[in-house]
Enzyme design. Structure first.
Site, mmCIF file in Angstrom:
data_model
loop_
_atom_site.group_PDB
_atom_site.id
_atom_site.type_symbol
_atom_site.label_atom_id
_atom_site.label_comp_id
_atom_site.label_asym_id
_atom_site.label_seq_id
_atom_site.Cartn_x
_atom_site.Cartn_y
_atom_site.Cartn_z
ATOM 1 N N LYS A 121 0.876 -1.278 0.005
ATOM 2 C CA LYS A 121 0.027 -0.058 -0.027
ATOM 3 C C LYS A 121 0.980 1.161 -0.078
ATOM 4 O O LYS A 121 1.674 1.411 1.074
ATOM 5 C CB LYS A 121 -0.807 0.030 1.182
ATOM 6 C CG LYS A 121 -1.967 1.315 1.219
ATOM 7 C CD LYS A 121 -2.850 1.108 2.387
ATOM 8 C CE LYS A 121 -3.810 2.549 2.348
ATOM 9 N NZ LYS A 121 -4.637 1.919 3.471
ATOM 10 N N ARG A 198 -13.078 -7.943 -2.075
ATOM 11 C CA ARG A 198 -14.099 -6.918 -1.483
ATOM 12 C C ARG A 198 -15.550 -7.074 -2.058
ATOM 13 O O ARG A 198 -15.672 -7.565 -3.216
ATOM 14 C CB ARG A 198 -13.825 -5.539 -1.651
ATOM 15 C CG ARG A 198 -12.330 -5.163 -1.004
ATOM 16 C CD ARG A 198 -11.743 -4.177 -2.247
ATOM 17 N NE ARG A 198 -10.232 -4.144 -1.621
ATOM 18 C CZ ARG A 198 -9.871 -3.150 -0.745
ATOM 19 N NH1 ARG A 198 -10.642 -2.481 -0.333
ATOM 20 N NH2 ARG A 198 -8.501 -3.118 -0.468
ATOM 21 N N ASP A 268 -16.653 -0.895 -0.864
ATOM 22 C CA ASP A 268 -15.329 -1.172 -1.409
ATOM 23 C C ASP A 268 -14.422 -1.551 -0.275
ATOM 24 O O ASP A 268 -13.385 -1.898 -0.401
ATOM 25 C CB ASP A 268 -14.835 -0.319 -2.254
ATOM 26 C CG ASP A 268 -14.569 1.489 -1.754
ATOM 27 O OD1 ASP A 268 -15.836 1.905 -1.198
ATOM 28 O OD2 ASP A 268 -13.644 1.984 -1.654
ATOM 29 N N ASP A 278 -8.454 -1.874 5.408
ATOM 30 C CA ASP A 278 -8.623 -0.447 4.900
ATOM 31 C C ASP A 278 -8.568 0.533 6.285
ATOM 32 O O ASP A 278 -9.779 1.084 6.376
ATOM 33 C CB ASP A 278 -9.543 0.057 3.951
ATOM 34 C CG ASP A 278 -9.346 -0.522 2.462
ATOM 35 O OD1 ASP A 278 -7.872 -0.960 2.287
ATOM 36 O OD2 ASP A 278 -10.083 -0.511 1.503
#
Length: 518
Positions: A121, A198, A268, A278
């Site tokens: 990420k 997801r 999402d 996330d």
């Protein structure tokens, strides 16, 4: 460095045929191949020792090759990094294509018969980056790295974090979206999960009526991540939907147990495996306020507030159901799953609260209603309250019991008059409840301490680690990592962290409200 790679997602599902790394709509594909951006001067500043061992890399983390692979400087031989294509609802509105805008999947590996997907990420732009740069800053990377591991040790389903690496580059960010951008240190986190699929992966394909690829993605997900589903035809997809709902349910109950607020439960950001995923503008309840959200973007609507998380999970499951409907085509059966979610949540929540209160016998609703009312009447730290509640003994008076949880109050001077009377009334009832049970004080405390953590990753703790790291002092990251590996233990040497949010952190950026800026 030897890694037992075994890619499946980018071998069994359809790839984007356009190999250019340009922002665009990607159709009839589940992902796009993309190469991570090479950082100027990467430096490993922290890694999860236990998780490195879990995936067989404990002897590699300090090697030059590890630094190159997990900073994005080099691509591991015979692998093909990619970014996933998905859509989603953001704050209740359909946003169309979103995708991995700042995440790049490196490869999948197998170790001790467990399959893992590894993802960077903050390693640069992808076709899904839209107007962003695909990078991440040190600030948000520290929060994601430590929180991923903290949640795991709390017993909450979550993605994991292997490593935290600074890039040596600067990234321009407007922290509070108020027109004051500034350059910050860049960083890359390697996060790991069995899969990063997801809800939005299915939604986007359904929205485009790409039913062939929707079926292929669903079959892939069941094959690799729901292997106990041996049904055929529509029953297979119905059972899949039911199990996703069950996993999501269990995750939400555990969020509520520890006071975690995700902050941005867009579809999402919902894992198809029921994992917390996330870590953006998240937070833990400091004072017990069901209406609190840590997300500045959600400050007005409070859609993703703590008390609304179960309902949002259900709403998101409805959207997933809409996407899967072409494979199932049985509205009533799908509605039954959603109804069961609501019913099961009530049951599991009651069981969870019984354990937090240390009660074997079912409590009456009035006990919980009055407790919530008291916790809301004056700022009361959720974590300190429930942990200290375990210190109460059957022989205590209501006054003594109240004294034992006093340090959970942010403004103890307010516990007077009707506030104090209501607390004494509640403790009188609570003491009556625990005296009616055949458990000892030690037995009850043991049960309570197993579900009421003593240490959580409070936002002010993260901010202290961030401010130190920005000065290239990283010891606090390791200190907090060690602390949070044993959140239910007493750890008397770390008693300083068993404390309310300090007053200086009440309204400080990064400690109270956070934006989605990364």
């Amino acid at each position: 460095m030897k890694i037992n790679t075994k890619d499946t997602f980018n071998k069994e599902l359809k790839a984007d045929t356009d190999l250019t790394n340009s922002r665009r709509q990607v159709v009839n594909a589940c992902y796009s191949f993309v190469t991570p951006r090479i950082p100027s001067s990467p430096k490993l500043i922290h890694f999860s020792e236990d998780f490195a061992k879990e995936i067989g890399l404990e002897n590699e983390v300090n090697s030059e090759e590890f630094l190159k692979i997990f900073s994005g400087s080099e691509v591991y031989p015979n692998t093909n990094p990619f970014a996933m294509c998905y859509g989603g609802h953001q704050f209740g509105n359909w946003a169309g294509q979103l995708g991995d805008g700042r995440a790049i999947n490196l490869f999948e590996l197998v170790h001790n018969n467990k399959h893992w997907a590894l993802q960077l990420k903050g390693a640069g732009e992808t076709p899904y980056s839209r107007t962003a740069d695909g990078l991440a800053v040190l600030r948000s990377s520290i929060r994601e790295h430590l929180c991923s591991e903290a949640m795991y040790y709390l017993g909450v389903p979550t993605t994991r974090s292997l490593s935290l690496i600074t890039t040596g580059d600067t990234v321009l960010r407007d922290v509070m979206y108020n027109g004051n951008p500034a350059y910050e240190k860049g960083a890359v986190v390697c996060r790991v999960a069995p899969s990063f699929i997801r809800f939005g992966n299915f939604q986007l394909l359904a929205s485009r009526n790409d039913l062939k690829l929707l079926k292929e993605l669903t079959d892939y997900t069941i094959k690799h991540h729901y292997p106990n589903n041996n049904s055929d035809g529509t029953e297979k997809y119905l059972l899949f939907y039911k199990e996703v709902a069950n996993r999501t349910l269990k995750m939400i109950v555990k969020w509520q147990r520890v006071g975690f607020v995700h902050g941005v439960m867009n579809t999402d950001n919902m894992s198809i495996l029921g994992l917390t995923i996330d870590y953006g503008p998240y937070g833990w309840l400091e004072d017990f306020d069901p209406n609190w959200t840590p997300n500045t973007t959600d400050a007005q609507g409070k859609r993703y507030r703590f008390g609304n998380q179960p309902d949002i999970a259900l709403w998101n499951l409805v959207q997933l159901g809409n996407a899967l409907y072409p494979l199932i085509e049985d509205i009533q059966a799908m509605q039954n799953i959603l109804d069961q979610f609501s019913s099961d949540y009530d049951t599991l929540y009651d069981e969870m609260m019984q354990n937090k209160l240390g009660l074997k016998n079912k409590y009456d609703e009035q006990l919980l209603t009055d407790l919530h009312s008291n916790l809301n009447a004056s700022e009361t730290d959720m974590t300190l309250f429930f942990r200290n509640l375990g210190n109460i003994e059957k022989t205590d008076s209501a006054e003594k019991a109240l004294l034992k949880i006093e340090n959970a109050f942010y403004k103890p001077e307010e516990i007077i008059g009707s506030n104090k009377e209501n607390w004494l009334k509640w403790f009188t009832l609570y003491l009556k409840k625990i005296n009616a049970e055949n458990t000892t004080d030690d037995q009850r405390k043991s049960v309570m301490n197993a579900v009421n953590p003593k240490y959580i990753f409070r936002n002010y703790m993260a901010q202290l680690a961030i401010e130190a790291a920005e000065k290239e002092e990283y010891s606090l990251i390791q200190e907090l990592y060690i602390l949070l590996k044993n959140p239910y233990d007493e750890q008397p040497e770390n008693e300083k962290w068993f404390a309310k949010r300090p007053e200086w952190a009440r309204n400080k950026v990064g400690c109270s409200m956070l934006s989605c800026s990364s």
